[in-house]
Design a protein around this motif. Sequence first.
Motif, PDB file in Angstrom:
ATOM      1  N   LYS A 161      -0.023  -0.301  30.836  1.00  0.00           N
ATOM      2  CA  LYS A 161      -0.482   0.963  30.246  1.00  0.00           C
ATOM      3  C   LYS A 161       0.478   1.542  29.209  1.00  0.00           C
ATOM      4  O   LYS A 161       0.100   2.456  28.464  1.00  0.00           O
ATOM      5  N   ARG A 173       0.254   4.406  26.340  1.00  0.00           N
ATOM      6  CA  ARG A 173       1.227   5.500  26.241  1.00  0.00           C
ATOM      7  C   ARG A 173       1.946   5.480  24.891  1.00  0.00           C
ATOM      8  O   ARG A 173       2.204   6.514  24.302  1.00  0.00           O
ATOM      9  N   LYS A 217      -8.479  10.655  37.911  1.00  0.00           N
ATOM     10  CA  LYS A 217      -8.475  10.407  36.471  1.00  0.00           C
ATOM     11  C   LYS A 217      -9.042   9.026  36.137  1.00  0.00           C
ATOM     12  O   LYS A 217      -9.676   8.860  35.105  1.00  0.00           O
ATOM     13  N   THR A 222      -5.486   7.873  31.003  1.00  0.00           N
ATOM     14  CA  THR A 222      -4.737   9.105  30.707  1.00  0.00           C
ATOM     15  C   THR A 222      -3.255   8.779  30.767  1.00  0.00           C
ATOM     16  O   THR A 222      -2.841   7.816  31.412  1.00  0.00           O
ATOM     17  N   ALA A 223      -2.477   9.594  30.094  1.00  0.00           N
ATOM     18  CA  ALA A 223      -1.019   9.456  30.169  1.00  0.00           C
ATOM     19  C   ALA A 223      -0.387  10.820  29.963  1.00  0.00           C
ATOM     20  O   ALA A 223      -1.054  11.745  29.480  1.00  0.00           O
ATOM     21  N   PHE A 224       0.882  10.895  30.319  1.00  0.00           N
ATOM     22  CA  PHE A 224       1.644  12.143  30.174  1.00  0.00           C
ATOM     23  C   PHE A 224       0.901  13.298  30.835  1.00  0.00           C
ATOM     24  O   PHE A 224       0.619  14.322  30.207  1.00  0.00           O
ATOM     25  N   ASN A 225       0.560  13.068  32.099  1.00  0.00           N
ATOM     26  CA  ASN A 225      -0.150  14.066  32.895  1.00  0.00           C
ATOM     27  C   ASN A 225      -1.439  14.537  32.218  1.00  0.00           C
ATOM     28  O   ASN A 225      -1.726  15.721  32.148  1.00  0.00           O
ATOM     29  N   ALA A 226      -2.184  13.535  31.731  1.00  0.00           N
ATOM     30  CA  ALA A 226      -3.524  13.737  31.161  1.00  0.00           C
ATOM     31  C   ALA A 226      -3.526  14.522  29.849  1.00  0.00           C
ATOM     32  O   ALA A 226      -4.575  14.968  29.388  1.00  0.00           O
TER      33      ALA A 226
HETATM   34  N1  ASP Z   1      -1.399   8.633  34.985  1.00  0.00           N
HETATM   35  C1  ASP Z   1      -0.619   9.754  34.580  1.00  0.00           C
HETATM   36  C2  ASP Z   1      -1.469  10.695  33.741  1.00  0.00           C
HETATM   37  O1  ASP Z   1      -2.508  10.830  33.583  1.00  0.00           O
HETATM   38  C3  ASP Z   1       0.649   9.469  33.868  1.00  0.00           C
HETATM   39  C4  ASP Z   1       0.984   8.091  33.408  1.00  0.00           C
HETATM   40  O2  ASP Z   1       0.605   7.103  34.009  1.00  0.00           O
HETATM   41  O3  ASP Z   1       1.708   7.983  32.399  1.00  0.00           O
HETATM   42  O4  ASP Z   1      -1.217  11.438  33.094  1.00  0.00           O
END
Ligand code: ASP
Length: 235
Positions: free
Chosen positions: A209, A213, A8, A30-34
């Motif tokens: 990050k 988020r 990612k 990305t966050a929350f599993n993309a």
């Molecule tokens: N890196 C992870 C994602 O893409 C989750 C995160 O770091 O919050 O979703």
Amino acid sequence: MEKLYEGKAKIVYKAQDPDKVVIYFKDEATAFNAQKKDVIEGKGVINNKISSIFFQILEKHGIPTHFVKQLSDREMLAYKTQIIPVEVVVRNLATGSIVKRLGIPEKTPFNPPLIEFYLKNDQLGDPIICYEHILALNLANDQEIKTIKELAFKVNQILKDILIKHDIILVDFKLEFGKKEDGNIVVADEISPDTCRFWDAKTGERMDKDRFRLNLGDLAKFYEEVLRRIENEKD
Ligand code: ASP
Ligand code: TMP
């Protein structure tokens, strides 16, 4: 360069030397599993620089890592490893997923620091697992898990002590470990504000990050500030 793997936030390429790889840091966040995605201009450059500094600091303190050298703004040369598919999280203060999972107050201190394991599997959203799962699923053996735990706690102590000198609280972070061709376990992947939580010790401001988020904005500005504060620590 031949691409070996694209994740990612990074791409891994073959290096000239067969026992090494080139890691390219992208600007994607990305966050929350993309489920949440964006491009933050310059993030890859800052994360490559910060990761390179942290790996050099760790090497200086005797921690084995995959780091060889920073090649360019976005590229790092690293030893090729077989990544152990376990995300290792160390927590000094409660925030993030553990607050929801266990219903404990924000900022509850963990003494001793808490270590957790998550299965590296995006499709399943990286579920939490324990020592027995790692053994039973043959993800690592007993000695390797012992080494991983020891290294993770040492990394925590080293980084925590250095960061606090620069008014940064190391709240928690995630490490990945890889096995080199000689069988040795090393700290791999990256160590950056994408994979750590940093709080400004004076203002409490988030410098990681979580800005993305939680939609707090100014991500690159705060990442730059982390870099500015630790820049001289590698020397
Ligand atoms: N890196 C992870 C994602 O893409 C989750 C995160 O770091 O919050 O979703
Ligand atoms: P968590 O509170 O969401 O479980 O996150 C714990 C730490 O791990 C935090 O510093 C962020 C980092 N992390 C990653 O690097 N990658 C991930 O996919 C997740 C979920 C967390």
